[in-house]
Design an enzyme around this catalytic site. Sequence first.
Site, short mmCIF file in Angstrom:
data_model
loop_
_atom_site.label_atom_id
_atom_site.label_comp_id
_atom_site.label_asym_id
_atom_site.label_seq_id
_atom_site.Cartn_x
_atom_site.Cartn_y
_atom_site.Cartn_z
N HIS A 195 36.50 -32.16 -1.04
CA HIS A 195 36.73 -33.54 -0.73
C HIS A 195 37.44 -34.30 -1.84
CE1 HIS A 195 33.22 -35.37 -3.08
NE2 HIS A 195 33.23 -34.11 -3.36
N ASP A 251 28.87 -33.12 -10.99
CA ASP A 251 27.68 -32.34 -10.60
C ASP A 251 27.94 -30.84 -10.72
OD1 ASP A 251 29.45 -33.01 -8.50
OD2 ASP A 251 27.97 -32.54 -6.97
N TYR A 292 25.24 -34.58 5.25
CA TYR A 292 26.25 -34.29 4.21
C TYR A 292 27.65 -34.45 4.80
CZ TYR A 292 28.07 -31.65 0.18
OH TYR A 292 28.73 -31.25 -0.96
N GLU A 339 34.20 -32.48 -10.05
CA GLU A 339 33.19 -33.55 -10.01
C GLU A 339 32.02 -33.13 -10.90
OE1 GLU A 339 32.23 -35.01 -6.09
OE2 GLU A 339 31.40 -36.86 -6.94
N ASP A 349 31.69 -27.70 -2.47
CA ASP A 349 30.96 -28.71 -1.69
C ASP A 349 30.93 -28.41 -0.19
OD1 ASP A 349 30.03 -30.47 -3.67
OD2 ASP A 349 31.94 -31.51 -3.78
FE1 FEO Z 1 32.15 -33.25 -5.02
FE2 FEO Z 1 29.10 -31.74 -5.25
O1 FEO Z 1 30.60 -32.67 -5.86
#
Ligand code: FEO
Length: 394
Positions: free
Chosen positions: A145, A83, A192, A81, A164
């Site tokens: 995830h 980020d 979260y 991902e 994550d």
């Molecule tokens: Fe699933 Fe922090 O990206």
Amino acid sequence: MKFAIAPNVHWVGKIDWELRKFHGEEYSTHRGSSYNSYLVQDEKIALIDTVWMPFAKEFVANLAKVIDLNKIDYIIANHAEMDHSGALPELMSHIPDKPVYCTANGVKSLTGHYHKNWNFQVVKTGDKLSLGKKELIFVEAMMLHWPDSMMTYLTGDAILFSNDAFGQHIANEHMYNDLVVQSELFEEATKYYANILTPFSPLVTKKINEVIALNLPLNAICPSHGVIWRDNPLQIAQKYLQWAADYQENQITIIYDTMWNGTRIMAENIAQGIKQADDKVTVKLYNIARSDVNDVVTEVFKSKAIMLGSPTINKGILNAMAAFIDMITGLKFKNKKAATFGCYGWSGEAVKILGEQLTKAGFEVTSDGLKTMWQPSEEAIKQAVDFGKQFARK
Ligand code: FEO
């Protein structure tokens, strides 16, 4: 900025103090966040994860002050991902031939994002990468995830780089769990979990038990967002096991939208009824159109039961409520009761629609709901109080 986690393990990420929305506009981050990247130096040098793309140049420039980029031997991409992988194109433009270790699904995601044919090295659970005196051990975490997610364990220092999992969206000058305000830390960790990991709870339980069964020593859990768990690091894994077990507290949350206050008046009187029937239960009310949706999702996560209210408009429900139901449907909450209510003028479909959608979302809807025509009369207010009492008793 960098700081040491162990003598040869450094955090080299980015604290994003400004972030207020994450995943586009999908997730509110009132306390900012961080993108954690870690540099492990042994005879070989590994970089674990990077940062979000807007900080790519800054990240690589800072990293180059910590280490000659050409001395990095391995890049570990725990998760594709953006980020965490967003700075890979910038980094790889400096060291294009260095191997990138990730799962098979990681190759698909990273290639899909960046369309680069980097030197991918596919790993699976149990694979080891020697750094000299220490080793990295990879643990796939499919759907925790994303399909590509994995964790990396560093022997010797006994650190789990969990990506994550176990993260929180917090920007803080103190990057350790024992140095931050505990209520804020657990508020963000709960939010979260509730907003990101709830649909994957069965996998969370399985994966944590699998990792615990390995009986590896553990000095720290280093997630990819927020603070590092160094004080009793297993405490967050234990919390995850609790949260994954269809978590609930003694709380009922009433969530409504209203046009001319009639449905709000119903909500407040239903709340009174619940308290009259059970003064120990926590009752919280949210006007969903005026509330932070992710915070309300967190309250749903903590609740043993919820009540949804909407007036009828165009034979349907109000927009903010429709979007909210869509969100909680995707999160697949389990083991929660529900009821519905709302005002109407002439047709009054909203209460039935809410009940049907909640059933579809996996909630146990306990009645046909409570409808009030026009503004609540004295009689309708009494009915709302009674409705609250009956629901509390269920
Ligand atoms: Fe699933 Fe922090 O990206």
